[in-house]
Design an enzyme around this catalytic site. Structure first.
Site, PDB file in Angstrom:
ATOM      1  N   LYS A 170      56.381  -3.897  29.974  1.00 29.78           N
ATOM      2  CA  LYS A 170      55.216  -4.687  30.366  1.00 29.78           C
ATOM      3  C   LYS A 170      55.647  -6.078  30.821  1.00 29.78           C
ATOM      4  O   LYS A 170      56.536  -6.687  30.220  1.00 29.78           O
ATOM      5  CB  LYS A 170      54.242  -4.807  29.196  1.00 29.78           C
ATOM      6  CG  LYS A 170      53.514  -3.504  28.863  1.00 29.78           C
ATOM      7  CD  LYS A 170      52.498  -3.723  27.768  1.00 29.78           C
ATOM      8  CE  LYS A 170      51.706  -2.454  27.487  1.00 29.78           C
ATOM      9  NZ  LYS A 170      50.707  -2.653  26.412  1.00 29.78           N
ATOM     10  N   HIS A 182      52.101   8.994  24.636  1.00 29.54           N
ATOM     11  CA  HIS A 182      52.191   7.899  23.671  1.00 29.54           C
ATOM     12  C   HIS A 182      52.397   8.418  22.245  1.00 29.54           C
ATOM     13  O   HIS A 182      52.945   7.714  21.393  1.00 29.54           O
ATOM     14  CB  HIS A 182      50.926   7.039  23.735  1.00 29.54           C
ATOM     15  CG  HIS A 182      51.172   5.603  23.362  1.00 29.54           C
ATOM     16  ND1 HIS A 182      51.842   4.734  24.189  1.00 29.54           N
ATOM     17  CD2 HIS A 182      50.853   4.905  22.253  1.00 29.54           C
ATOM     18  CE1 HIS A 182      51.922   3.542  23.599  1.00 29.54           C
ATOM     19  NE2 HIS A 182      51.330   3.623  22.425  1.00 29.54           N
ATOM     20  N   TYR A 229      51.351  -0.764  14.858  1.00 25.90           N
ATOM     21  CA  TYR A 229      51.673   0.431  15.635  1.00 25.90           C
ATOM     22  C   TYR A 229      52.329   1.502  14.783  1.00 25.90           C
ATOM     23  O   TYR A 229      52.066   2.683  14.928  1.00 25.90           O
ATOM     24  CB  TYR A 229      52.615   0.023  16.770  1.00 25.90           C
ATOM     25  CG  TYR A 229      52.914   1.105  17.750  1.00 25.90           C
ATOM     26  CD1 TYR A 229      54.030   1.928  17.599  1.00 25.90           C
ATOM     27  CD2 TYR A 229      52.082   1.317  18.848  1.00 25.90           C
ATOM     28  CE1 TYR A 229      54.314   2.927  18.497  1.00 25.90           C
ATOM     29  CE2 TYR A 229      52.363   2.304  19.759  1.00 25.90           C
ATOM     30  CZ  TYR A 229      53.481   3.113  19.587  1.00 25.90           C
ATOM     31  OH  TYR A 229      53.743   4.104  20.479  1.00 25.90           O
ATOM     32  N   ARG A 254      57.284   4.124  26.822  1.00 27.33           N
ATOM     33  CA  ARG A 254      55.936   4.270  27.361  1.00 27.33           C
ATOM     34  C   ARG A 254      56.040   5.208  28.556  1.00 27.33           C
ATOM     35  O   ARG A 254      57.077   5.294  29.217  1.00 27.33           O
ATOM     36  CB  ARG A 254      55.375   2.918  27.820  1.00 27.33           C
ATOM     37  CG  ARG A 254      55.276   1.861  26.731  1.00 27.33           C
ATOM     38  CD  ARG A 254      54.745   0.550  27.323  1.00 27.33           C
ATOM     39  NE  ARG A 254      54.591  -0.480  26.308  1.00 27.33           N
ATOM     40  CZ  ARG A 254      55.512  -1.406  26.030  1.00 27.33           C
ATOM     41  NH1 ARG A 254      56.653  -1.423  26.706  1.00 27.33           N
ATOM     42  NH2 ARG A 254      55.299  -2.316  25.101  1.00 27.33           N
ATOM     43  N   HIS A 287      58.144  -4.685  21.758  1.00 28.25           N
ATOM     44  CA  HIS A 287      56.996  -5.480  21.327  1.00 28.25           C
ATOM     45  C   HIS A 287      57.376  -6.957  21.236  1.00 28.25           C
ATOM     46  O   HIS A 287      58.421  -7.291  20.680  1.00 28.25           O
ATOM     47  CB  HIS A 287      56.500  -5.021  19.950  1.00 28.25           C
ATOM     48  CG  HIS A 287      55.804  -3.705  19.977  1.00 28.25           C
ATOM     49  ND1 HIS A 287      55.660  -2.916  18.861  1.00 28.25           N
ATOM     50  CD2 HIS A 287      55.215  -3.020  20.990  1.00 28.25           C
ATOM     51  CE1 HIS A 287      55.000  -1.814  19.185  1.00 28.25           C
ATOM     52  NE2 HIS A 287      54.731  -1.861  20.461  1.00 28.25           N
ATOM     53  N   ARG A 290      56.020   8.437  21.561  1.00 27.42           N
ATOM     54  CA  ARG A 290      56.516   7.081  21.304  1.00 27.42           C
ATOM     55  C   ARG A 290      56.209   6.661  19.869  1.00 27.42           C
ATOM     56  O   ARG A 290      57.057   6.098  19.171  1.00 27.42           O
ATOM     57  CB  ARG A 290      55.865   6.116  22.304  1.00 27.42           C
ATOM     58  CG  ARG A 290      56.164   4.616  22.088  1.00 27.42           C
ATOM     59  CD  ARG A 290      55.588   3.849  23.268  1.00 27.42           C
ATOM     60  NE  ARG A 290      55.393   2.432  22.998  1.00 27.42           N
ATOM     61  CZ  ARG A 290      56.331   1.493  23.180  1.00 27.42           C
ATOM     62  NH1 ARG A 290      57.537   1.834  23.591  1.00 27.42           N
ATOM     63  NH2 ARG A 290      56.060   0.213  22.943  1.00 27.42           N
TER      64      ARG A 290
END
Length: 309
Positions: A181, A253, A288, A157, A279, A256
């Site tokens: 995250k 992105h 995704y 990211r 994830h 990615r």
């Protein structure tokens, strides 16, 4: 975070700062999420200023907000529009919570249906062209090449890229440590090619930068010796896309997503891709990653027990 020149009056600045504190302290949201909320509000107040609507967040009417949403709908896709509406609803709900307003001007405004949109990807050739377009005669060129190689080569990211530390690099082991995250850490494999370009940047460019206090361990730095912003990475990639006349709307992105798609197309399993992307749920990875019909057909023909029956 707040650009004063964009706002109608000081009331907006005061309430937005308080809202940011509320999101950080009361709701425990990440810095990036808070920045996104703030950006959405900034778009609204910029619209008010452009249209000479001098009104505070306490007194802004439903009609003015509807005018803004209508204007935004012509500029952004439905997904972005939905996010803006959601962010503004949260802001005005906060004002109600603080007894500063009695109603939410977005109460009757519904978010558009977005559906499930598969992100754009770049081909390997397009990524090669993007990197080849970097001007290596400048010091920023070596840095930009190393950054794009890292974005694509490790599937990061943009927030993970700009916060990457020298102490996160474990080249001998072939991994880098990523803080994603929720401050969750993971180890991602890094190729020798990507390692090579990072080392070239560190040895020929970064070593000559006047690094500011607090950024001594930050890997990628701007000319002033500070951490790069997400917006700067967006700009670098956008300019390269224009330079090679790429007829696609891309962002960091996109690299990615291309990383994950290319791994999948070349036979990598979803579980491995999930771990590298960071994830929590493999369901996210399934959404995704672009599962095209050609790939699924090849999987069936390669692995089904009765493929030759």
């Amino acid at each position: 975070m707040i650009k004063k020149r964009s706002f109608v009056n000081m009331e907006w600045i005061i309430h937005i700062k308080n809202f940011q504190s509320y999101l950080r302290i009361e709701r425990g949201l990440s810095k990036n999420t808070i920045e996104n909320y703030s950006y959405d509000i900034e778009r609204l107040v910029s619209f008010l200023k452009e249209n000479k609507i001098d009104v505070s967040p306490i007194k802004i009417t439903e009609e003015s907000v509807q005018q803004f949403i209508y204007a935004v709908s012509k500029q952004v896709n439905t997904r972005s529009q939905s996010r803006i509406i959601s962010g503004l609803k949260s802001f005005f709900s906060y004002l109600i919570f603080e007894d500063l307003r009695s109603n939410n001007p977005l109460e009757l405004i519904d978010s558009p249906k977005t559906g499930r949109k598969l992100p754009d990807t770049l081909s390997v050739e397009e990524i090669d062209n993007l990197i080849a377009a970097i001007d290596l005669s400048s010091s920023e060129g070596e840095r930009n090449r190393a950054m794009i190689e890292t974005l694509y080569g490790c599937g990061l990211r943009v927030s993970e890229l700009i916060t990457l530390k020298n102490s996160d690099l474990f080249f001998e082991e072939g991994f880098i440590k990523i803080t994603g995250k929720g401050n969750k850490q993971r180890f991602v494999p890094i190729s020798e090619v990507t390692q090579k370009y990072i080392e070239m940047y560190r040895e020929t460019v970064r070593i000559h930068v006047n690094i500011q206090k607090g950024y001594e361990d930050t890997l990628f730095l701007n000319r002033r010796g500070r951490q790069l912003t997400r917006a700067m990475i967006f700009t670098i990639i956008k300019n390269l896309a224009v330079k090679i006349k790429l007829n696609k709307t891309i962002s960091p992105h996109t690299l990615r997503h291309s990383f994950a798609t290319h791994l999948l197309e070349n036979g990598a399993d979803l579980r491995s891709i999930q771990l590298m992307l960071g994830h929590e749920s493999i369901t996210t990875t399934e959404i995704y990653v672009h599962l095209d019909r050609k790939f699924l057909t090849n999987v069936l023909h390669s692995f089904h027990p009765r493929k030759n029956a």
